[in-house]
Every structure is written in C-alpha cells, then in structure tokens.
Design an enzyme around this catalytic site. Structure first.
Site, mmCIF file in Angstrom:
data_model
loop_
_atom_site.group_PDB
_atom_site.id
_atom_site.type_symbol
_atom_site.label_atom_id
_atom_site.label_comp_id
_atom_site.label_asym_id
_atom_site.label_seq_id
_atom_site.Cartn_x
_atom_site.Cartn_y
_atom_site.Cartn_z
ATOM 1 N N ASP A 171 6.825 -3.050 1.465
ATOM 2 C CA ASP A 171 5.262 -3.141 1.058
ATOM 3 C C ASP A 171 5.068 -4.457 1.753
ATOM 4 O O ASP A 171 5.802 -5.347 2.265
ATOM 5 C CB ASP A 171 5.360 -2.887 -0.428
ATOM 6 C CG ASP A 171 3.923 -2.717 -1.043
ATOM 7 O OD1 ASP A 171 3.026 -2.489 0.378
ATOM 8 O OD2 ASP A 171 3.572 -2.371 -1.991
ATOM 9 N N HIS A 310 0.464 8.621 2.087
ATOM 10 C CA HIS A 310 -0.285 7.333 1.309
ATOM 11 C C HIS A 310 -0.985 6.390 2.271
ATOM 12 O O HIS A 310 -2.206 6.096 2.125
ATOM 13 C CB HIS A 310 0.762 6.386 0.617
ATOM 14 C CG HIS A 310 -0.024 5.471 -0.288
ATOM 15 N ND1 HIS A 310 -1.007 5.553 -1.088
ATOM 16 C CD2 HIS A 310 0.383 4.145 -0.298
ATOM 17 C CE1 HIS A 310 -1.040 4.236 -1.314
ATOM 18 N NE2 HIS A 310 -0.431 3.441 -1.111
HETATM 19 C C1 HEM Z 1 0.414 0.710 1.746
HETATM 20 C C2 HEM Z 1 3.195 1.831 -1.943
HETATM 21 C C3 HEM Z 1 -0.807 1.767 -5.123
HETATM 22 C C4 HEM Z 1 -3.685 1.024 -1.171
HETATM 23 C C5 HEM Z 1 1.495 1.053 1.159
HETATM 24 C C6 HEM Z 1 2.650 0.873 1.403
HETATM 25 C C7 HEM Z 1 3.431 1.227 0.471
HETATM 26 C C8 HEM Z 1 2.818 1.418 -0.811
HETATM 27 C C9 HEM Z 1 5.242 1.412 0.479
HETATM 28 C C10 HEM Z 1 3.162 0.609 2.891
HETATM 29 C C11 HEM Z 1 3.360 -0.816 3.192
HETATM 30 C C12 HEM Z 1 2.262 -1.467 3.998
HETATM 31 O O1 HEM Z 1 1.509 -0.819 4.752
HETATM 32 O O2 HEM Z 1 1.863 -2.712 3.569
HETATM 33 C C13 HEM Z 1 2.362 2.071 -2.928
HETATM 34 C C14 HEM Z 1 2.692 2.127 -4.327
HETATM 35 C C15 HEM Z 1 1.647 2.228 -5.301
HETATM 36 C C16 HEM Z 1 0.573 2.023 -4.473
HETATM 37 C C17 HEM Z 1 4.366 2.623 -4.710
HETATM 38 C C18 HEM Z 1 1.610 2.525 -6.697
HETATM 39 C C19 HEM Z 1 2.883 2.365 -7.479
HETATM 40 C C20 HEM Z 1 -1.725 1.764 -4.267
HETATM 41 C C21 HEM Z 1 -3.210 1.799 -4.713
HETATM 42 C C22 HEM Z 1 -4.168 1.598 -3.498
HETATM 43 C C23 HEM Z 1 -3.223 1.525 -2.231
HETATM 44 C C24 HEM Z 1 -3.540 2.057 -6.276
HETATM 45 C C25 HEM Z 1 -5.580 1.761 -3.411
HETATM 46 C C26 HEM Z 1 -6.423 2.219 -4.344
HETATM 47 C C27 HEM Z 1 -2.820 0.988 0.025
HETATM 48 C C28 HEM Z 1 -3.395 0.408 1.318
HETATM 49 C C29 HEM Z 1 -2.132 0.389 2.101
HETATM 50 C C30 HEM Z 1 -0.921 0.469 1.192
HETATM 51 C C31 HEM Z 1 -4.936 0.333 1.790
HETATM 52 C C32 HEM Z 1 -2.185 0.075 3.783
HETATM 53 C C33 HEM Z 1 -2.677 1.136 4.519
HETATM 54 C C34 HEM Z 1 -2.555 0.746 6.021
HETATM 55 O O3 HEM Z 1 -3.203 -0.294 6.115
HETATM 56 O O4 HEM Z 1 -2.131 1.311 6.896
HETATM 57 N N1 HEM Z 1 1.211 1.273 -0.268
HETATM 58 N N2 HEM Z 1 1.109 1.760 -3.209
HETATM 59 N N3 HEM Z 1 -2.006 1.553 -2.749
HETATM 60 N N4 HEM Z 1 -1.557 0.898 0.089
HETATM 61 FE FE1 HEM Z 1 -0.169 1.424 -1.412
#
Ligand code: HEM
Length: 446
Positions: A171, A310
């Site tokens: 992450d 996601h």
């Molecule tokens: C990216 C996991 C909750 C928004 C990521 C990444 C992972 C991840 C593994 C990829 C790493 C990265 O790009 O930095 C999770 C898990 C969550 C969670 C396990 C809940 C337990 C959320 C929530 C939001 C969110 C609630 C917003 C409503 C984002 C965004 C990115 C991201 C904006 C970056 C996308 C990009 O720039 O390409 N998340 N996330 N995440 N997540 Fe989550």
C-alpha cells in the site's frame, strides 16, 4: 515556503506526506470544559503538533509526531460557529452511514455512532512504548478538560509484510502530487494544492480565513476479513490455461486490487507478479489503462485490468480521459495504517476471522463530497461505474451489507460474474478538520 507558495510549517505533517512511522495511535476525545481545553490547547498541545516542515527535516524529527483534528461537534463545543463550507463535515459521518453503503450503524464502533467525538489526536512513532508515553502524558495534562472516548492502535505489519495491508498487498504507492510542492513520479496524479488544502488555489469552497492550509480528514475503521478473503481466492482460481490453481487464485486477488501483492500493476504485468516492477517507484505507477498516446482507454477491454479493480475504481485515469487533472477533481491523499494482529493459524485453518484486524483509513481532501465520499459512493459502490455492468469495487464497494456482484475479473471470460460477501466491513468513523498550526495558536485556543 515551497514552490507552490505553501507555508509548510503551518500545515500539519500528516496531510501531505503522512507521518511515515511504523506505529500510530488514534485517540478520539470529548471536550468536557471548553475554557480549560482552549488554554491547554495552546500550552500543552500546540508545542507538540508536528508540521510538514518538521516531518521533512532530518534534524528536527520528534520522537513521537502528533497531529490534532476536530469534528464539527468539537468546533461547536469550542464555540466556533464559522461555517467551514463542507456540508458533510458539518453533518458528521454518523448522519451519512447509509449513504456510504454501510448497513446502517449495526457494525459501527459504538463511540462513532453519534456526535460525541469532538476530535482525534494522532500519535506516531517507531515504537508502541513511545506512543504510549506521549499518550499518557497528554491524557494526564488534559484530565480537567477532555476525556478519551475511544482509541485505535495502528501498526505496520511485521517483517517482509511491512508496508502491506492485511490482505497482503503493498500500500502507499499512489498518492497525488501537489502541484509545485512535490515532483511527480511517472504516472502520479498532479493536483492543485486546493484539491487537498482548504483555501489554496483550486479550492472553490467559501472558507473562513483562519482555515486556510487545513484539510478535512475522513477517518474510517475498516475491518478486513482476511481468512475469508483468502478462502474466496482459493475457491475461485481464474482458469488461465498457463497457470496452476494457486497462481490462478493469486491472479484473482491481484485483479480485485489492480495490483499484485508486490505492488506491480496488473495493467503492466497481467498474468504473473513482477516484484522488481512492484518495488520500482519510477515504474510501478506509470500507466493510464490506455494504449500509449491515447486519451481514452478501450471501453471493451478488461484483459489487462478489470474495470472494477479497486485502484481503477478509485482512480480511473484514462477511463475518464486524459490529462487527468482536467477530467477529475476526485483525488485524496491517503495516510492510513493497518491495525490488529496477524492472522492466527486457528483463523487460517478455519477460514474464519476471530480477532479484529483491518485498516485505520485516513483520507485528506479539501471537499469530502468530491474526495472520500465521492470515491466511496459514486465510484466504488456504483456497479455502473466506469461502464455499465462493471459491478462493485471488490475490495471496498459496499451494498448495505448485501452480497455484491463484481464483473470483469476473469480475463478468459468477461461475462464471468462473481458474487461475494463484504471482505471489508465498515466499523464507522468520523469527519474531522485538521487545522493549520496558526489556527490552533490563535482561533481555537486561549
Ligand atoms: C490504493 C487497499 C480502502 C482509495 C490501494 C492499494 C491497495 C489498497 C492495496 C494499492 C496501493 C496504492 O496504489 O497505493 C485498500 C484496502 C482498503 C482500502 C485493503 C480497506 C480495508 C480504501 C478506501 C478508499 C480507497 C475506503 C476511498 C474511498 C484508494 C485510492 C488508491 C488506493 C484512491 C490509489 C489509486 C491510484 O492512485 O491508482 N488501496 N484500500 N481505499 N485506494 Fe484503497
């Protein structure tokens, strides 16, 4: 001041760059005596508040970094009546539980289900002992004017899992760069400062002058059902002919996230993980979902990455057309940290969670309705985003607790539809405003 003209010594450290510590304690409090709290805010808290300048410095690192943020109820308790210009902040997260896709507040931590939380103090350090000592010192100093309602201890996962969330995926790779402050890495979104900071260029809201350089902090305690998630992958290996069943399961997980556990984007490495790519910040974010030189991605092709993945749901890049800063105002800076212990052998053999673990989610933005709430409701929870029949975001998409249909995950058959339970369960949270240090010193204290 930075190139963007940002006064980094006035901006709390967590907002733009994150505390970057392995342990972080969130302490949620209620103000019991406003007059006394205002005095203690200046005398005992302000000297401990860590600015962006301090976090960036190699010589002025505090043992334990500290940030503070207030809910709308907290400002009301302090007699602050100015409208901060964010209706979701004013209403509080409790009022929006159903809108966010939660099945009401049945799964919420009881302290979040209401408006008694007035603020949160974030303590970040290398060790739990450091955090605990800063915490107990402050609790003692504030005993006459505030009570602790709830706390959540966050911690990076151990060993090789450091930096990975509890499902196992790296992450903290992709956060937007603030124009003029950070030099963007290849593929990083570039946003005007006002998309994150109140009162800066690009913020269209009407704000009181003292709020400038603050940011809204959306906090969510998101429980992760890790053994259940793993069982789902094991039970549903993707039938790619060149892959073993175990590899097909790994591919399913990677396509649900949009990245492999190493961080490598599936769009760039569609069949097997590529840890070298995952670890390289100059390459691991360098893609748009479109073919090179194209403004839009192909709306019919999910072979390299599902539309529902996601990271594609929460940042669609060329799905909305490029350049991204002209097609989307929906960016947040994420600064969360895992909480809870590693999965036990009992849990993994039963494929059932018995000890809570998850993500202490923190997202910063200048407008909650464009930031966190938009990502959650208009994109992750919307089966018709980014195209009809995309289905839910398999990681965070919420359907009021009902099973969720997710499409596009099987590269051999785009019509293959998966129905899945919530592997992430919202335990609620609150919306806060993380004020500039100048406001802590003048407007909010006495
Ligand atoms: C990216 C996991 C909750 C928004 C990521 C990444 C992972 C991840 C593994 C990829 C790493 C990265 O790009 O930095 C999770 C898990 C969550 C969670 C396990 C809940 C337990 C959320 C929530 C939001 C969110 C609630 C917003 C409503 C984002 C965004 C990115 C991201 C904006 C970056 C996308 C990009 O720039 O390409 N998340 N996330 N995440 N997540 Fe989550």
């Amino acid at each position: 001041a930075s190139a963007a003209g940002l006064n980094l010594s006035n901006i709390q450290g967590d907002i733009l760059i994150g505390m970057r510590k392995n342990k972080e304690l969130f302490v949620f409090f209620n103000i019991t005596n406003a007059t006394d709290f205002k005095i203690k805010l200046r005398s005992n808290i302000l000297p401990l508040v860590t600015s962006t300048t301090q976090l960036l410095s190699t010589t002025s690192q505090p043992t334990t970094a500290l940030n503070i943020a207030f809910s709308h109820a907290g400002f009301t308790a302090l007699g602050i009546t100015d409208n901060l210009g964010d209706p979701l902040f004013t209403a509080g997260q409790f009022a929006g539980a159903t809108t966010l896709g939660d099945p009401g507040t049945v799964n919420w931590v009881p302290q979040f289900a209401g408006t008694t939380i007035h603020g949160v103090i974030l303590f970040a350090s290398d060790t739990v002992a450091n955090v605990a000592s800063a915490h107990s010192g402050l609790i003692a100093a504030l005993s006459s004017c505030a009570t602790e309602l709830y706390s959540l201890q966050g911690a990076a996962r151990p060993g090789a899992e450091q930096g990975h969330e509890h499902f196992g995926f790296l992450d903290g790779i992709s956060n937007p760069a603030v124009q003029g402050f950070q030099t963007p890495l290849p593929g990083q979104a570039v946003v005007p400062p006002g998309e994150i900071l109140v009162g800066e260029t690009g913020d269209s809201g009407t704000r009181p002058a003292w709020a400038k350089d603050g940011s809204f902090l959306a906090f969510r305690q998101l429980k992760q059902l890790v053994p259940e998630f793993n069982k789902f992958l094991t039970d549903n290996p993707l039938p790619v002919p060149s892959l073993t069943a175990a590899q097909g399961s790994d591919l399913l997980g990677a396509r649900m996230v949009g990245r492999w556990k190493s961080g490598a984007p599936v769009f760039l490495s569609p069949v097997v993980d590529n840890p070298t790519l995952g670890a390289d910040p100059t390459q691991n974010n360098d893609f748009t979902y479109a073919a090179p030189g194209q403004t839009f991605s192909d709306p019919t092709d999910q072979t390299k990455c599902a539309f529902s993945a996601h990271i594609r749901k929460t940042r669609p890049r060329a799905d909305l057309g490029l350049p991204e800063n002209q097609t989307s105002i929906h960016h947040i800076v994420r600064a969360g940290i895992p909480y809870g212990p590693e999965v036990t052998t009992v849990e993994s053999s039963a494929s059932v969670t018995s000890v809570e673990r998850g993500l202490a989610f923190v997202g910063y933005q200048s407008n909650i309705g464009n930031g966190f709430q938009f990502l959650q409701t208009a994109w992750a929870n919307n089966p018709s985003f980014v195209h009809p029949n995309t289905g839910f975001d398999p990681i965070i998409g919420a359907n009021a607790g009902l099973p969720r249909v997710v499409n596009g995950l099987d590269p051999t058959d785009p019509t293959h539809s998966f129905t899945m339970i919530d592997f992430v369960v919202s335990r609620g949270g609150e919306y806060f405003f993380s004020p500039p240090l100048s406001a802590i010193q003048h407007k909010l204290s006495a």
